[in-house]
Structures are given as structure tokens and as C-alpha cells.
Design a protein around this motif. Structure first.
Motif, mmCIF file in Angstrom:
data_model
loop_
_atom_site.group_PDB
_atom_site.id
_atom_site.type_symbol
_atom_site.label_atom_id
_atom_site.label_comp_id
_atom_site.label_asym_id
_atom_site.label_seq_id
_atom_site.Cartn_x
_atom_site.Cartn_y
_atom_site.Cartn_z
ATOM 1 N N ASP A 344 0.834 -1.194 0.000
ATOM 2 C CA ASP A 344 0.000 0.000 0.000
ATOM 3 C C ASP A 344 0.873 1.249 0.000
ATOM 4 O O ASP A 344 2.095 1.174 0.168
ATOM 5 N N THR A 345 0.229 2.404 -0.183
ATOM 6 C CA THR A 345 0.963 3.664 -0.273
ATOM 7 C C THR A 345 1.570 4.077 1.062
ATOM 8 O O THR A 345 2.597 4.762 1.086
ATOM 9 N N ALA A 346 0.951 3.665 2.177
ATOM 10 C CA ALA A 346 1.491 4.023 3.494
ATOM 11 C C ALA A 346 2.873 3.415 3.693
ATOM 12 O O ALA A 346 3.771 4.054 4.256
ATOM 13 N N THR A 347 3.077 2.192 3.214
ATOM 14 C CA THR A 347 4.389 1.548 3.315
ATOM 15 C C THR A 347 5.424 2.305 2.492
ATOM 16 O O THR A 347 6.555 2.528 2.931
ATOM 17 N N ALA A 348 5.025 2.720 1.288
ATOM 18 C CA ALA A 348 5.935 3.493 0.443
ATOM 19 C C ALA A 348 6.255 4.841 1.093
ATOM 20 O O ALA A 348 7.406 5.295 1.072
ATOM 21 N N ALA A 349 5.249 5.470 1.685
ATOM 22 C CA ALA A 349 5.459 6.764 2.330
ATOM 23 C C ALA A 349 6.422 6.652 3.507
ATOM 24 O O ALA A 349 7.264 7.527 3.722
ATOM 25 N N GLN A 350 6.310 5.571 4.279
ATOM 26 C CA GLN A 350 7.209 5.374 5.417
ATOM 27 C C GLN A 350 8.651 5.245 4.947
ATOM 28 O O GLN A 350 9.570 5.840 5.526
ATOM 29 N N HIS A 351 8.865 4.492 3.861
ATOM 30 C CA HIS A 351 10.218 4.353 3.314
ATOM 31 C C HIS A 351 10.722 5.709 2.806
ATOM 32 O O HIS A 351 11.886 6.070 3.023
ATOM 33 N N ALA A 352 9.840 6.469 2.138
ATOM 34 C CA ALA A 352 10.234 7.777 1.612
ATOM 35 C C ALA A 352 10.645 8.720 2.741
ATOM 36 O O ALA A 352 11.596 9.501 2.601
ATOM 37 N N ALA A 353 9.940 8.650 3.866
ATOM 38 C CA ALA A 353 10.281 9.495 5.013
ATOM 39 C C ALA A 353 11.620 9.068 5.613
ATOM 40 O O ALA A 353 12.456 9.908 5.976
ATOM 41 N N GLU A 354 11.828 7.760 5.710
ATOM 42 C CA GLU A 354 13.067 7.249 6.305
ATOM 43 C C GLU A 354 14.289 7.585 5.460
ATOM 44 O O GLU A 354 15.398 7.726 5.993
ATOM 45 N N THR A 355 14.096 7.719 4.158
ATOM 46 C CA THR A 355 15.215 8.030 3.268
ATOM 47 C C THR A 355 15.336 9.522 2.977
ATOM 48 O O THR A 355 16.154 9.932 2.147
ATOM 49 N N GLY A 356 14.494 10.347 3.622
ATOM 50 C CA GLY A 356 14.627 11.793 3.492
ATOM 51 C C GLY A 356 13.975 12.398 2.275
ATOM 52 O O GLY A 356 14.268 13.547 1.927
ATOM 53 N N LEU A 357 13.059 11.678 1.620
ATOM 54 C CA LEU A 357 12.376 12.229 0.451
ATOM 55 C C LEU A 357 11.197 13.105 0.853
ATOM 56 O O LEU A 357 10.864 14.066 0.145
ATOM 57 N N ILE A 358 10.549 12.769 1.955
ATOM 58 C CA ILE A 358 9.388 13.519 2.407
ATOM 59 C C ILE A 358 9.499 13.740 3.914
ATOM 60 O O ILE A 358 10.303 13.095 4.600
ATOM 61 N N TYR A 359 8.665 14.637 4.441
ATOM 62 C CA TYR A 359 8.615 14.853 5.881
ATOM 63 C C TYR A 359 7.954 13.663 6.568
ATOM 64 O O TYR A 359 7.020 13.056 6.031
ATOM 65 N N GLN A 360 8.417 13.357 7.787
ATOM 66 C CA GLN A 360 7.846 12.247 8.541
ATOM 67 C C GLN A 360 6.362 12.450 8.799
ATOM 68 O O GLN A 360 5.574 11.495 8.755
ATOM 69 N N GLU A 361 5.937 13.695 9.059
ATOM 70 C CA GLU A 361 4.529 13.948 9.353
ATOM 71 C C GLU A 361 3.615 13.693 8.150
ATOM 72 O O GLU A 361 2.401 13.545 8.309
ATOM 73 N N GLU A 362 4.201 13.643 6.964
ATOM 74 C CA GLU A 362 3.398 13.347 5.780
ATOM 75 C C GLU A 362 2.907 11.907 5.782
ATOM 76 O O GLU A 362 1.883 11.592 5.158
ATOM 77 N N VAL A 363 3.621 11.028 6.467
ATOM 78 C CA VAL A 363 3.227 9.617 6.517
ATOM 79 C C VAL A 363 1.840 9.477 7.135
ATOM 80 O O VAL A 363 0.992 8.722 6.648
ATOM 81 N N GLN A 364 1.595 10.216 8.205
ATOM 82 C CA GLN A 364 0.291 10.152 8.854
ATOM 83 C C GLN A 364 -0.810 10.643 7.923
ATOM 84 O O GLN A 364 -1.911 10.091 7.899
ATOM 85 N N LYS A 365 -0.525 11.682 7.142
ATOM 86 C CA LYS A 365 -1.514 12.186 6.189
ATOM 87 C C LYS A 365 -1.851 11.124 5.149
ATOM 88 O O LYS A 365 -3.014 10.975 4.746
ATOM 89 N N VAL A 366 -0.830 10.398 4.708
ATOM 90 C CA VAL A 366 -1.063 9.326 3.735
ATOM 91 C C VAL A 366 -1.916 8.229 4.365
ATOM 92 O O VAL A 366 -2.860 7.712 3.735
ATOM 93 N N GLU A 367 -1.611 7.865 5.596
ATOM 94 C CA GLU A 367 -2.385 6.828 6.282
ATOM 95 C C GLU A 367 -3.835 7.263 6.482
ATOM 96 O O GLU A 367 -4.768 6.471 6.304
#
Length: 398
Positions: A344-367
Motif C-alpha cells: 500500500d501507499t502508506a508503506t511506500a510513504a514510510q520508506h520515503a520518510a526514512e530516506t529523506g524524500l518527504i517529511y515524517q509527518e506526511e506519513v500520517q496524512k497518507v495513512e
């Protein structure tokens, strides 16, 4: 074998051209052409050169999507899209920066133009508008004054990275591996009733935002869908608040460069290759699905452009044999580029946050968006209206 293919291709090309010309003359003599319209495609360019592509067609009256459109209405619109009447040898005038450029359409009604800006572009916005006018056409229904607005994307110099995404089964449910289900999703739905995958709009907006907070990371959509589907896909992105970007689709026909060798893999690879060559100083995130050939295509891109691909997200379509192909390629790329098979997209968002592509708080918005999309009733895409889309990112719909 190659000589045989070339001869057959040449024959088919000539036959196709003769048939197209005969049909245009026949429709014209019977006064069957509808009013003409210009369909400019969202495209891309650089500060030194802008690329414009579009098509001149008879206006078949394809209507804008509505929530209450019937299955029959959707099917009727789809028929009109594919039963297109192209206008060859029409004269197009393009106005940009107070300069006029003239070009003619080819045998299938397409026009392509490369423009060199006369003055430096203002790069506060990534979209640049051109006026396109139908100046002349040997068609009985031709009337002067047919115009359209074309939009060309130019990534700003402070963009952090670009995103190249597939469409079918990556952002919208298509079931491309099942012919019957794919036909149902494609032909019996419209831009409002087709369903995006849960959370995809929030995830893509987080990638567009990046870490500089300017929301200027460019998106490019590469698909094997035909250009006849352009208006539907264009509207689908806008309706679902998915970042606007050039739609790079595929033409079907008997032309020499389409009949042999222009399959799903070669088309997508060529389009991605062109993007990376156009922007040599911009790195990219690739997004696709496991249903077709995205993982093998992306592997070849990584090999040809070492160091240019930040990571790859592959949505799992839940076919074990296809997932295994992705897993094998993931192992081959280990230590070079992360290729992540995600449920799902939430898993991709978590990886993106961990690698510095997006802000960590964006993960919650995706979820949160994923939960909203998942809980929606069938036939809807969100329980809340999407955020407004600025006029200059919408392109033109005629």
C-alpha cells in the motif's frame, strides 16, 4: 527475417496512409466531419527548449464526467474516443512570448513543435502556457477561430527530484492482467467513477512537496494507454487531486514504428529515457506495479543511467509469479538502488520518510487518506472534496 518485417511494415504503412486519406476525403465529401477541435497534451521542456504535442480531431462530443453517468453513457463516450476522425495536413499556429510558430499535422492529426524561448522563462511556476490556433484545414466544417491553451512543464532549478509514475494499476485500478476485468474498469467507468488506489493522492502530494516545502518537484506519467484516453486520464488526475504532470501515452496503428517493436516495454523505456536525457542534473523516483513489465523496465533504466534513480516503488498486484520477478530484480539491484515491493501507499510513504524524500509527518496524512479512501462507498473516491487545483496546472480540455 528483418527484411521481411521491413517490407511488411512498409506495405502496411502505405496501406494505412491510403486508407486514412480515402476516409478523410469520403467523410469530407459527405459533410460528416463534426466541428473541429484541438487537443493539446500536457508536455515538458527546459529553459532553452519547450516541447509541444497535440492533435486536431473532429469533435465527437465526448462529455465531461459526472457522478451520475450511466454505464451506457460511459461506454458511448469511450466509443467516441476510439472512433476518432483525425485531421491531416491542418495548419496550426502557436503563439508564445509574442512570437508565432506554424506547423502542420501529420497523417494521423498529430502536431509536434519544439520552441526556443525568445526571452528567459519566469520559473516561479513550473507551468508555461501557449495559445494554439487552428489556422487552416481542408475540411468542409472548418471555421476560423478554433483555439486551445497548451501547458508545458519546466522543472525549476531548485526542484529536489522528479517522479516518473505508471498509471494503470499504479494509481488507478485497471486490472491490466485480466482482460475481462480491465475492459470493465476501462470502458464502463469515467474519470469520476474510476477509483484511485487508497492514499495515492496524499502520497504523491507529499513527494511533490519534498523537503524544501515549495511543492515544485515535477511529475511525469508514462503509460501504454492510447492517446485516445488522454482526456479521461487528464481529468482523473485533476478530480482526485493527484499532482498534474505530462501524460506520455502511446499511439496505436499500422505505422512502421508502431507495428513491430513498439511494445509496452520499449515505449515506456523510450519515454523515461527521454525524460532523463532532458534533465541530466535531476534525479528521479520511479513508481510502478508488479502486474506488467515495470520492474524489468526500471532495471534497464537504472543500468543505463547509473546514479540517477533514487529509489523504485512497485505496487504489489497480488500475483505471486509477478511478485517473484520483482523480488529477483530487487536482489540484483541490492546495494545500488532500493526497489521496494509495497502492499500500500502508506508503506511506500514510510520508506520515503526514512530516506529523506518527504517529511515524517506526511506519513500520517497518507495513512489518514488511505483510511478515508478505503472506507468510501463503491463508486466514490473520497468522503471529502479534494483541495482546489490551480488553473495553470490543469492543462486544457476541449
Amino acid at each position: 527475417m528483418q527484411d521481411w518485417k521491413k517490407k511488411l511494415s512498409s506495405y502496411l504503412e502505405k496501406t494505412d496512409d491510403s486508407l486514412d486519406l480515402m476516409m478523410q476525403r469520403l467523410r469530407n465529401s459527405l459533410n460528416l466531419y463534426k466541428p473541429l477541435h484541438i487537443v493539446p497534451y500536457r508536455s515538458y521542456g527546459t529553459v532553452n527548449r519547450l516541447y509541444l504535442k497535440g492533435r486536431v480531431l473532429a469533435n465527437k462530443g465526448v462529455t465531461s464526467a459526472a457522478d451520475n453517468d450511466s454505464l451506457w453513457k460511459n461506454l458511448e463516450n469511450m466509443y467516441r474516443r476510439f472512433e476518432s476522425d483525425e485531421v491531416r495536413d491542418a495548419t496550426i499556429k502557436v503563439n508564445f512570448q509574442e512570437q508565432e510558430h506554424t506547423i502542420s499535422t501529420d497523417r494521423e492529426g498529430y502536431f509536434v513543435l519544439n520552441i526556443e524561448p525568445s526571452t528567459p522563462l519566469e520559473l516561479e511556476d513550473i507551468w508555461h502556457e501557449m495559445e494554439v490556433e487552428l489556422h487552416a484545414a481542408d475540411i468542409s466544417s472548418f471555421e476560423p477561430g478554433v483555439k486551445a491553451k497548451a501547458h508545458v512543464l519546466v522543472p525549476p532549478p531548485d526542484a529536489e527530484y522528479g517522479v516518473i509514475s505508471d498509471i494503470d494499476d499504479t494509481i488507478v485500478l485497471t486490472s491490466a492482467t485480466d482482460v475481462l476485468m480491465m475492459s470493465k474498469h476501462v470502458f464502463l467507468n469515467n474519470a469520476r467513477s474510476r477509483l484511485p488506489f487508497a492514499g495515492v493522492s496524499a502520497f504523491y502530494r507529499s513527494l511533490q512537496l519534498g523537503r524544501n516545502g515549495k511543492r515544485n518537484n515535477p511529475f511525469f506519467y508514462v503509460s501504454s494507454s492510447p492517446w485516445n484516453m488522454y482526456d479521461l486520464l487528464h481529468d482523473f488526475l485533476d478530480i482526485n487531486d493527484i499532482p498534474a504532470g505530462p501524460l506520455l501515452l502511446r499511439d496505436f496503428g499500422l505505422m512502421q514504428n508502431k507495428f513491430f517493436g513498439s511494445d509496452h516495454m520499449s515505449h515506456k523505456f523510450k519515454e523515461i529515457q527521454n525524460i532523463l536525457l532532458t534533465y541530466p542534473h535531476l534525479n528521479f523516483v520511479l513508481i510502478g506495479d508488479s502486474g506488467q513489465q515495470d520492474a524489468p523496465i526500471y532495471k534497464e533504466v537504472i543500468k543505463e543511467f547509473p546514479g540517477r534513480i533514487i529509489c523504485v516503488y512497485i505496487r504489489d498486484v497480488e500475483l505471486p509469479d509477478r511478485a517473484e520477478i520483482v523480488n529477483v530484480i530487487t536482489e540484483e539491484l541490492k546495494g545500488t538502488v532500493d526497489m521496494i515491493l509495497v502492499k500500500d501507499t502508506a508503506t511506500a510513504a514510510q520508506h520515503a520518510a526514512e530516506t529523506g524524500l518527504i517529511y515524517q509527518e506526511e506519513v500520517q496524512k497518507v495513512e489518514e487518506q488511505k483510511d478515508i479512501d478505503t472506507s468510501d462507498a463503491p463508486g466514490t473516491t473520497t468522503t471529502q472534496p479534494p483541495a482546489p487545483i490551480s488553473k495553470d496546472t490543469r492543462g486544457s480540455r476541449n
